[in-house]
Structures are given as C-alpha cells and as structure tokens.
Design a protein around this motif. Sequence first.
Motif, mmCIF file in Angstrom:
data_model
loop_
_atom_site.group_PDB
_atom_site.id
_atom_site.type_symbol
_atom_site.label_atom_id
_atom_site.label_comp_id
_atom_site.label_asym_id
_atom_site.label_seq_id
_atom_site.Cartn_x
_atom_site.Cartn_y
_atom_site.Cartn_z
ATOM 1 N N ILE A 142 0.845 -1.204 0.000
ATOM 2 C CA ILE A 142 0.000 0.000 0.000
ATOM 3 C C ILE A 142 0.873 1.244 0.000
ATOM 4 O O ILE A 142 0.655 2.163 -0.786
ATOM 5 C CB ILE A 142 -0.954 -0.001 1.218
ATOM 6 C CG1 ILE A 142 -1.985 -1.122 1.074
ATOM 7 C CG2 ILE A 142 -1.639 1.356 1.380
ATOM 8 C CD1 ILE A 142 -2.821 -1.350 2.312
ATOM 9 N N LEU A 143 1.873 1.260 0.866
ATOM 10 C CA LEU A 143 2.771 2.420 0.940
ATOM 11 C C LEU A 143 3.427 2.686 -0.411
ATOM 12 O O LEU A 143 3.525 3.843 -0.843
ATOM 13 C CB LEU A 143 3.842 2.197 2.008
ATOM 14 C CG LEU A 143 3.345 2.120 3.456
ATOM 15 C CD1 LEU A 143 4.486 1.688 4.366
ATOM 16 C CD2 LEU A 143 2.742 3.429 3.903
ATOM 17 N N MET A 144 3.846 1.646 -1.093
ATOM 18 C CA MET A 144 4.544 1.818 -2.369
ATOM 19 C C MET A 144 3.633 2.447 -3.424
ATOM 20 O O MET A 144 4.104 3.202 -4.278
ATOM 21 C CB MET A 144 5.128 0.488 -2.828
ATOM 22 C CG MET A 144 6.249 0.053 -1.882
ATOM 23 S SD MET A 144 7.282 -1.268 -2.451
ATOM 24 C CE MET A 144 8.200 -0.488 -3.726
ATOM 25 N N LYS A 145 2.345 2.158 -3.368
ATOM 26 C CA LYS A 145 1.401 2.750 -4.324
ATOM 27 C C LYS A 145 1.260 4.259 -4.109
ATOM 28 O O LYS A 145 0.816 4.971 -5.004
ATOM 29 C CB LYS A 145 0.035 2.091 -4.194
ATOM 30 C CG LYS A 145 0.000 0.691 -4.729
ATOM 31 C CD LYS A 145 -1.356 0.055 -4.540
ATOM 32 C CE LYS A 145 -1.320 -1.411 -4.976
ATOM 33 N NZ LYS A 145 -2.537 -2.104 -4.618
ATOM 34 N N PHE A 146 1.640 4.736 -2.926
ATOM 35 C CA PHE A 146 1.525 6.156 -2.590
ATOM 36 C C PHE A 146 2.882 6.850 -2.535
ATOM 37 O O PHE A 146 3.016 7.915 -1.955
ATOM 38 C CB PHE A 146 0.767 6.325 -1.258
ATOM 39 C CG PHE A 146 -0.699 6.115 -1.406
ATOM 40 C CD1 PHE A 146 -1.556 7.188 -1.612
ATOM 41 C CD2 PHE A 146 -1.239 4.833 -1.390
ATOM 42 C CE1 PHE A 146 -2.920 6.985 -1.782
ATOM 43 C CE2 PHE A 146 -2.594 4.629 -1.559
ATOM 44 C CZ PHE A 146 -3.438 5.705 -1.754
ATOM 45 N N SER A 147 3.882 6.232 -3.159
ATOM 46 C CA SER A 147 5.227 6.793 -3.124
ATOM 47 C C SER A 147 5.307 8.089 -3.913
ATOM 48 O O SER A 147 5.047 8.128 -5.109
ATOM 49 C CB SER A 147 6.231 5.787 -3.700
ATOM 50 O OG SER A 147 7.500 6.407 -3.823
ATOM 51 N N HIS A 148 5.667 9.158 -3.217
ATOM 52 C CA HIS A 148 5.884 10.471 -3.843
ATOM 53 C C HIS A 148 7.035 10.367 -4.838
ATOM 54 O O HIS A 148 7.032 11.006 -5.876
ATOM 55 C CB HIS A 148 6.205 11.509 -2.756
ATOM 56 C CG HIS A 148 6.591 12.854 -3.283
ATOM 57 N ND1 HIS A 148 5.724 13.671 -3.955
ATOM 58 C CD2 HIS A 148 7.762 13.531 -3.217
ATOM 59 C CE1 HIS A 148 6.338 14.792 -4.298
ATOM 60 N NE2 HIS A 148 7.575 14.722 -3.868
ATOM 61 N N ASN A 149 8.021 9.536 -4.526
ATOM 62 C CA ASN A 149 9.196 9.387 -5.364
ATOM 63 C C ASN A 149 8.830 8.836 -6.747
ATOM 64 O O ASN A 149 9.449 9.170 -7.730
ATOM 65 C CB ASN A 149 10.211 8.462 -4.682
ATOM 66 C CG ASN A 149 10.478 8.891 -3.260
ATOM 67 O OD1 ASN A 149 9.622 8.755 -2.398
ATOM 68 N ND2 ASN A 149 11.651 9.434 -2.984
ATOM 69 N N ASN A 150 7.784 7.998 -6.811
ATOM 70 C CA ASN A 150 7.354 7.423 -8.091
ATOM 71 C C ASN A 150 6.482 8.392 -8.877
ATOM 72 O O ASN A 150 6.263 8.198 -10.057
ATOM 73 C CB ASN A 150 6.539 6.146 -7.860
ATOM 74 C CG ASN A 150 7.392 5.023 -7.291
ATOM 75 O OD1 ASN A 150 8.605 5.082 -7.351
ATOM 76 N ND2 ASN A 150 6.758 4.035 -6.734
ATOM 77 N N ASN A 151 5.936 9.400 -8.195
ATOM 78 C CA ASN A 151 4.965 10.280 -8.824
ATOM 79 C C ASN A 151 5.465 11.711 -8.992
ATOM 80 O O ASN A 151 4.714 12.586 -9.346
ATOM 81 C CB ASN A 151 3.678 10.301 -7.989
ATOM 82 C CG ASN A 151 3.009 8.950 -7.980
ATOM 83 O OD1 ASN A 151 2.453 8.529 -8.966
ATOM 84 N ND2 ASN A 151 3.087 8.257 -6.865
ATOM 85 N N SER A 152 6.738 11.932 -8.700
ATOM 86 C CA SER A 152 7.224 13.313 -8.791
ATOM 87 C C SER A 152 7.912 13.564 -10.108
ATOM 88 O O SER A 152 8.135 12.703 -10.891
ATOM 89 C CB SER A 152 8.163 13.616 -7.629
ATOM 90 O OG SER A 152 9.208 12.686 -7.559
#
Length: 121
Positions: free
Chosen positions: A111-121
């Motif tokens: 779940i945490l990985m789906k909300f990773s800012h690092n993946n979405n920045s």
Amino acid sequence: MLQKNVLGTELKSCSCNPMTGWYRDGSCRTDSSDYGRHTVCAVMTDQFLSYSQAQGNDLSTPQIGFPGLKKGDHWCLCAPRWKEAFEDGMAPLINLEATEESTLKIIDLEILMKFSHNNNS
C-alpha cells in the motif's frame, strides 16, 4: 541508533522547513513514548489538509510554535491517521525513504509503495 525506513535502508530526513517529527528534528524517527506513531513522511495536499481538519486535527492553522501546513509541505503523520485517510480515499503521497520502518506494523508495504511520492514526482 540509526533507524531504518520502510525500504530497509537508512531513514532520510522528512522536512526541516517546516520542522517536523516526534523529536522536531526533521526526521520521522520514533520511540516507545510516541503513542501516535508519527512515522509516515507525507506530502500535504489541500484535500488531505481539509480531511484532517474535518477529523478534528487542524494542521493548516498556525499555532504558537507551529507554522501551519500548506500544500507541498512534508510532515510526519501518525501511521494510524494515514491509514484512516487511506481507507477514506484521502491519503496523501509519502516519501518512502523518510517513512520509519515501524510503520509496517500498521500499513502494508504494498500500500505504501502505491503512494510513493518518489514514483509520482
């Protein structure tokens, strides 16, 4: 003692401006006296700040010693509060490298990985 993040590597700083963390040292590190578990380094959104205020935790309004948060600020949230926001569809993105490893006792890594800012920045 160096604390680790949810990825198993060295815990990075979350934010020094504004200064965050249980220890107010910029890190989401914790200890047994932190009953709220301020371990999730979250990236504030207007949606989450409104949600938090509606839940009785106003993070937007400045108080003595607290500048008030705005969109884009990074802040150490309580893991149970983040999980509640997730369950209500209001969870903000997080910085995995700055989210302390004990968070995994409350929230699954997937779940945490789906909300990773690092993946979405």
